[in-house]
Design a protein around this motif. Structure first.
Motif, PDB file in Angstrom:
ATOM      1  N   HIS A  10       0.832  -1.201   0.000  1.00 40.37           N
ATOM      2  CA  HIS A  10       0.000   0.000   0.000  1.00 40.37           C
ATOM      3  C   HIS A  10       0.870   1.255   0.000  1.00 40.37           C
ATOM      4  N   ASP A  67      -1.700  -0.848  -3.927  1.00 40.78           N
ATOM      5  CA  ASP A  67      -3.115  -0.489  -3.931  1.00 40.78           C
ATOM      6  C   ASP A  67      -3.349   0.919  -3.402  1.00 40.78           C
ATOM      7  N   ASP A  68      -4.368   1.550  -3.931  1.00 45.47           N
ATOM      8  CA  ASP A  68      -5.019   2.769  -3.417  1.00 45.47           C
ATOM      9  C   ASP A  68      -4.535   4.080  -4.035  1.00 45.47           C
ATOM     10  N   HIS A 171      -9.274   0.446  -9.336  1.00 46.65           N
ATOM     11  CA  HIS A 171      -9.528  -0.019  -7.960  1.00 46.65           C
ATOM     12  C   HIS A 171     -10.830   0.608  -7.448  1.00 46.65           C
ATOM     13  N   HIS A 175     -13.636   3.502  -3.671  1.00 45.44           N
ATOM     14  CA  HIS A 175     -13.174   2.410  -2.810  1.00 45.44           C
ATOM     15  C   HIS A 175     -14.251   1.907  -1.843  1.00 45.44           C
TER      16      HIS A 175
HETATM   17 ZN   LIG Z   1      -7.611  -0.622  -1.548  1.00 38.89          ZN
END
Ligand SMILES: [Zn+2]
Length: 277
Positions: A10, A67-68, A171, A175
């Motif tokens: 992350h 991710d993110d 993604h 979210h």
């Molecule tokens: Zn995520």
């Protein structure tokens, strides 16, 4: 042995953060990449997936994902990846680009201000995680001190990653846990996340990562069908294990190599090799 380990990161911090002990800082990330290169054949994810299908993966194949869409991915992780000659794929929640902040970071900012211990922070995050989407956002925002506007990437940083040869994946936009929002909202959110990123990088996206990523809890088969209908070729869960040629291409496993010290990091990676999903 045609198997692929897909790692999830992350954030990569400039310095270790006692409140977030599972997040690597630049030094730890650098060590992890050295170790990975010594023990694994690290490939770009899309290359690895093509070879998986053709049963042409090298032994101990691995790929790196993030991710993110944290700004530190571009600021701190990218230079380390480049120094090692490694490639990563970045799955970005598009609503938070250019000054946004996710609900969990609102809670972390509150915990820092209130001097909560890491365990109390984890409990608070767990309590809020499965609340209805809007309710969760409101509760987190009510706790939080004023936001830093530079936690997540800018559109320019997304373009920087692409120019550096990295891949971008979708993604969702905001979210949400897909299973926790109405189907029409889930579909619209997945679609918007794809469109916003495609506008920024001017390339069709083929890869998607489910928010939170646990099948049966965070997403269901109907969300897999949405992802297929929206034109994604590959999608990723957070089920631990390795992908093999029989894996569902829209529910490929990934795992977090979170162990803070090096031997345990390696052991964890190797242990995952036994489980094909
Ligand atoms: Zn995520």
């Amino acid at each position: 042995m045609n198997r692929l380990s897909i790692l999830i990161y992350h954030r990569v911090l400039l310095e270790p953060d006692p409140l977030l002990p599972s997040l690597p800082d630049v030094r730890r990330f650098d060590h992890q990449l050295s170790l990975l290169k010594r023990c694994f054949h690290v490939l770009p994810l899309s290359v690895a997936l093509h070879r998986l299908r053709q049963r042409r993966l090298p032994p101990r194949a691995a790929a790196i994902t993030f991710d993110d869409g944290y700004a530190d991915n571009a600021d701190f992780a990218l230079p380390v990846l480049q120094r090692h000659g490694l490639h990563a794929t970045f799955f970005i929640a598009s609503a938070y680009l250019n000054g946004g902040q996710m609900w969990n970071d609102d809670v972390i900012a509150h915990a820092r201000q209130a001097r909560l211990a890491p365990r109390a922070l984890d409990q608070l995050l767990d309590q809020l995680k499965y609340r209805p989407f809007e309710d969760r956002l409101r509760a987190a925002r009510a706790l939080a001190p004023p936001r830093h506007r530079d936690l997540m990437m800018t559109s320019a940083q997304v373009q920087t990653l692409v120019r550096a040869g990295m891949d971008i994946g979708a993604h969702t936009h905001r979210h949400p846990i897909l299973a926790a929002v109405p189907d029409a909202e889930a579909l619209a959110d997945i679609r918007q996340g794809k469109q916003v990123l495609e506008d920024i990088i001017q390339t069709p996206l083929t890869m998607f990562a489910y928010p939170n990523g646990k099948p049966g809890a965070d997403y269901h088969q109907r969300h897999v069908d949405m992802v297929r209908e929206l034109g994604f070729t590959w999608a990723f869960s957070t089920v631990a294990g390795t992908a093999y040629e029989g894996s569902d291409l829209l529910q490929l496993p990934r795992f977090t190599p979170w162990e803070p010290d090096r031997p345990r990091f390696l052991l964890r990676l190797l242990a995952q090799r036994r489980v094909a999903v």
